[in-house]
Write an enzyme that holds these catalytic residues in place. Structure first.
Site, PDB file in Angstrom:
ATOM      1  CG  HIS A  84      66.859  84.538   4.708  1.00  0.00           C
ATOM      2  ND1 HIS A  84      67.711  85.279   5.508  1.00  0.00           N
ATOM      3  CD2 HIS A  84      65.966  85.430   4.202  1.00  0.00           C
ATOM      4  CE1 HIS A  84      67.339  86.538   5.493  1.00  0.00           C
ATOM      5  NE2 HIS A  84      66.278  86.657   4.718  1.00  0.00           N
ATOM      6  CB  CYS A  95      66.111  89.910   6.305  1.00  0.00           C
ATOM      7  SG  CYS A  95      64.605  88.913   6.239  1.00  0.00           S
ATOM      8  CG  HIS A 145      70.533  89.982   2.092  1.00  0.00           C
ATOM      9  ND1 HIS A 145      70.380  89.753   3.435  1.00  0.00           N
ATOM     10  CD2 HIS A 145      69.283  89.882   1.550  1.00  0.00           C
ATOM     11  CE1 HIS A 145      69.093  89.555   3.708  1.00  0.00           C
ATOM     12  NE2 HIS A 145      68.408  89.615   2.579  1.00  0.00           N
TER      13      HIS A 145
END
Lengths: 421, 95
Positions: free
Chosen positions: A349, A174, A312
């Protein structure tokens, strides 16, 4: 003095919009892109929602079944080597080129490089391997490898746009596209390339998302407006999404010589590992804290100068807590109080896509003069005390913004962007 | 369909043209079926080695056959391809 990397073009295929104007509106008005979704046709699964990409359809892994909007140009010859996220990426790159007043032919010639990030395509790889198993290795789709493995994005885009500069794919889960953007900054600063195309993309398929339920990382909330709520006390996991975002990064001198608008300056970046766990974040956010410190030092910016942090925070209990503690250490403990939000509340996400997508959102905040709010936040976790998490988007012009990303293995990457001068 | 019913391998010709049309890198001005049998796949129609492997894979899947690399190398023209596919089509289906 080294060249200054600047952003001159953006393209968006995201759950909150497939063009710049729609994305800006979604960020300003906190409109999310999350919908009910039945994975694998199985209503018994506890995961009920996804950040869907509207206007695209990939009902199978065969390109003949795929549909995309009319304004996305995809050659028949090209599509056969693509994964679903490659189709998204073409749409995003086409927008970014137009936004930067560039023609596709401008990417050829060696002064432009290409850095990409995607996890590959689990769905395409699964089909390819099933074919091989069914025929006991006697045959398989010749495009099976290039359309499925990590790297499919850079293979296809580099060949299609005839890019002869630096070409590379980044794989840090990620944080992948944040690494791609970070190293693109370095390519410009070092004078190796005058322009970089940075693309992050991911499939939005059952295979690409439900895999994370094995880690118990996905939200089981059935309400699309509540499933992704970073930093909230009741957060229970992330909502998966896919899509693509493209950024054109140029040497400021080149951008000025072309007379194109500079949308933001990329003035620093930093990265640091947790050195802790293959999947879990460090409980105190040690790596992210160090990555932020390094990015700020690289940019020669103090914590007090940062106006907005795009966190994040994915809405997982452990990850958000780690980031909140890291933010406290960098900002609160130094008397700084930037606005903080995670736009994953709206998008879901995007995995490898997340870092580039959120760097692009930071660019929109700088160019359009607003700070995205912390959507779906009802009751902040106690660990967030002292952090400024605005519940609505604010009509405030930021000057400096920080973009955070973290990935598996404790990879942490941060960028510092400045309003164009 | 005609091939499956009658086993007449010549009925595969339009299928071959359809497969080629699907994978041809650049569409020719004339319909593929109207081109002379001596038309070369690579030099005249622009097929590269990758596109050829796609045609081969699709044909293998469609007819349930396996085509060896050395067989592929012998197919250079439209007539070569027609003859090759007729010869390779499963014998059990022929009338």
């Amino acid at each position: 003095m080294s060249p200054l990397p600047v952003i001159t073009g953006l393209g968006f295929i995201t759950s909150i919009g497939n063009d710049r104007a729609t994305v800006v509106q979604s960020l300003r008005e906190l409109r999310h892109g999350i919908e009910l979704h039945t994975f694998f046709g199985n209503p018994a699964l506890p995961v009920k929602v996804a950040g869907t990409i509207k206007g695209f359809s990939f009902p199978s892994t065969h390109w003949r079944d795929w549909r995309w909007p009319d304004n996305v140009a995809v050659d028949r010859e090209l599509v056969r080597g693509l994964a679903p996220h490659g189709v998204y990426a073409l749409g995003a790159v086409q927008q970014a080129l137009a936004d930067a007043s560039l023609h596709p032919a401008d990417l050829a010639g060696g002064e432009t490089g290409l850095f990409c990030a995607s996890a590959g395509s689990p769905a395409m790889l699964g089909t390819f391997l099933d074919q091989m198993r069914a025929t006991r290795g006697e045959r398989g789709n010749p495009m099976g490898i290039v359309s499925s493995i990590a790297g499919t994005l850079n293979f296809n885009l580099a060949a299609h746009y005839k890019i002869t500069g630096a070409v590379c794919g980044f794989v840090s889960a990620c944080a992948s596209s944040s690494n791609a953007l970070g190293y693109a900054i370095d390519e410009i600063r070092l004078g190796r390339q005058r322009r970089m195309l940075v693309v992050g993309a991911e499939d939005m398929t059952d295979e690409s998302i439900i895999a994370f339920s094995t880690l118990r990382a996905l939200s089981n909330q059935a309400d699309p407006a509540k499933a992704s709520r970073p930093f909230d006390r009741k957060r229970d996991g992330f909502v998966g999404t896919g899509g693509a975002v493209a950024l054109i990064v140029e040497d400021a001198a080149l951008a000025r010589s072309r007379g194109v608008k500079i949308q933001a300056e990329l003035i620093g970046w930093g990265q640091a590992g947790d050195g802790y766990s293959v999947a879990a974040s460090h409980p105190e956010g040690a790596g992210l804290r160090e990555a932020m410190r390094r990015a700020l030092a690289d940019a020669r910016v103090s914590p007090g100068e940062i106006d907005y942090v795009n966190a994040h925070a994915t809405s997982t209990p452990a990850g958000d807590r780690s980031e909140a503690l890291a933010l406290q250490a960098i900002f609160t403990q130094n008397g700084a109080r930037p606005r903080i939000s995670s736009t994953k509340a709206l998008t879901g996400h995007g995995l490898s896509l997340a870092g580039a997508m959120e760097a692009a959102f930071c660019t929109l905040a700088l160019t359009e003069g607003f700070i995205p709010g912390a959507a779906h936040l009802e009751e902040p976790d106690a660990v967030c005390e002292g952090l400024d998490l605005p519940r609505v988007s604010l009509p405030i012009q930021p000057e400096y913004v920080l973009n955070n990303s973290s990935g598996f293995g404790g990879t942490n990457v941060c960028h510092v962007l400045r309003r164009a001068r | 369909m005609h091939y499956r019913t009658t086993g007449d391998a010549a009925a595969l010709d339009p299928v071959i043209v359809a497969i080629l049309n699907d994978f041809i890198p650049n569409k020719p001005e004339q319909p593929l079926g109207d081109l002379p049998g001596s038309t070369r796949l690579m030099e005249d129609l622009g097929f590269d080695s990758l596109a050829i492997t796609e045609v081969v894979f699709f044909t293998e899947e469609l007819l349930g056959i396996t085509i060896a690399n050395e067989e592929i190398l012998q197919v250079r023209t439209l007539d070569d391809l027609r003859g090759f596919v007729r010869a390779k089509a499963p014998a059990k289906n022929r009338g």
